[in-house]
Design an enzyme around this catalytic site. Structure first.
Site, short mmCIF file in Angstrom:
data_model
loop_
_atom_site.label_atom_id
_atom_site.label_comp_id
_atom_site.label_asym_id
_atom_site.label_seq_id
_atom_site.Cartn_x
_atom_site.Cartn_y
_atom_site.Cartn_z
N LYS A 179 -2.01 -4.13 -15.93
CA LYS A 179 -3.14 -3.87 -15.10
C LYS A 179 -3.61 -2.41 -15.59
CE LYS A 179 -0.59 -4.32 -11.46
NZ LYS A 179 -0.22 -4.46 -10.17
N THR A 210 -8.32 1.25 -1.90
CA THR A 210 -7.92 0.26 -2.79
C THR A 210 -6.34 -0.11 -2.55
OG1 THR A 210 -6.94 1.94 -4.26
CG2 THR A 210 -9.15 1.14 -4.85
N GLY A 212 -3.02 -1.65 -1.33
CA GLY A 212 -2.73 -3.07 -1.37
C GLY A 212 -3.12 -3.88 -2.46
N THR A 213 -4.16 -3.43 -3.52
CA THR A 213 -4.62 -4.14 -4.58
C THR A 213 -3.44 -4.99 -5.41
OG1 THR A 213 -4.83 -2.12 -5.82
CG2 THR A 213 -6.86 -2.87 -4.78
N GLY A 214 -2.66 -3.97 -5.64
CA GLY A 214 -1.29 -4.82 -6.58
C GLY A 214 -0.89 -5.89 -5.96
N CYS A 215 -0.51 -5.90 -4.59
CA CYS A 215 0.02 -6.94 -3.68
C CYS A 215 -0.95 -8.25 -3.58
CB CYS A 215 0.13 -6.42 -2.33
SG CYS A 215 1.38 -5.10 -2.05
#
Length: 271
Positions: A179, A210, A212-215
């Site tokens: 990412k 942003t 929690g974007t990875g989850c």
């Protein structure tokens, strides 16, 4: 029941975020918005909100095993997403369950290093991830600080991202979605599979919220894999969904707020 009537299922193995923006709460919202049935095996309870994490209480290895077993023996998941698994013992349980129950379409979000660069798990847990979980993954989704840990080199350019992804792929197999962001680029990710690499372009959206974007991204990828997409298509659809949740401009909390996971759902559709 015909195959067209069967709702696809995804299991999240991750920590809980009591404020709802990340962890299993974000995962379950994402899965619903992406048309699959979500389940969870909780690795830890956290006391957190948009400003930080204040306390963590892990479950026991036995209890994590029992949660995964309960799902696998009844509503078998078509895909699995893993998030925060902070101890070697819990990581080993997760890997054992993947093999013992024949779980497929494994998306591993290696929650190891925060955006600030601070380590979130011990070096022992990182070793356990590398030895036990990453080799079982169909897709690993590291951010730049996590990829630097995994490949042992600094990532300062898009060319560095490509070489780092190659190192990680050679170590663990599967596919790697590295990412962007972290001051390198805000929207473009690099996907490398055994068939080759491609840049997955994202829409640059000016939104500081942003959390929690990875989850959310890894859960959306798992949802699309569960529905039968190939890896590249699953990632592209997940990126489009992330853009939608960011563009909605939700603004909650005193820190970096959560996404609007239901932005694409028609208001009042089920009332």
């Amino acid at each position: 029941m015909s195959d067209t009537q069967k709702m696809r299922t995804v299991l999240s193995i991750a920590g809980s975020d009591c404020s709802g923006g990340a962890g299993i709460q974000a995962d379950l919202k994402t899965m619903l918005a992406n048309g699959v049935y979500g389940m969870s095996a909780i690795t830890a309870l956290t006391a957190q909100n948009t400003t930080g994490v204040f306390d963590v209480m892990e479950v026991t290895p036995h209890f994590l095993f029992e949660q995964i077993k309960a799902c696998a023996e009844d509503i078998f998941p078509d895909a699995v997403k893993t998030g925060m698994i902070s101890s070697p013992e819990l990581i080993e349980v997760c890997a054992k369950c993947i093999k013992e129950f024949g779980l497929k379409n494994i998306v591993v979000d290696p929650v190891m290093v925060a955006t600030s660069g601070s380590r979130l798990v011990s070096k022992e847990a990182v070793s356990a991830l590398c030895d036990n979980l990453f080799p079982l993954a169909d897709v690993i989704t590291p951010n730049i600080p996590e990829a630097e840990v995994l490949c042992g080199q600094k990532i300062l350019s898009e060319r560095d991202m490509e070489s780092a992804a190659a190192v990680i792929l050679n170590k663990f197999g599967g596919a790697v979605l590295l990412k962007g962001g972290h001051s390198l680029n805000d929207a473009n990710d690099f996907l490398l599979t055994e068939q080759g690499g491609s840049w997955i372009k994202g829409k640059r959206i000016d939104n500081p919220n942003t959390h929690g974007t990875g989850c959310t991204l890894s859960s959306a990828i798992a949802a699309n894999l569960a529905k039968g997409c190939d890896i590249k298509t699953a990632v592209e659809k997940a990126k489009s969904y992330i853009s939608q949740t960011l563009a909605a401009g939700l603004n909650l909390g005193k820190g970096s707020g959560p996404l609007n996971h239901g932005a694409g759902l028609r208001a009042g559709a089920h009332t």
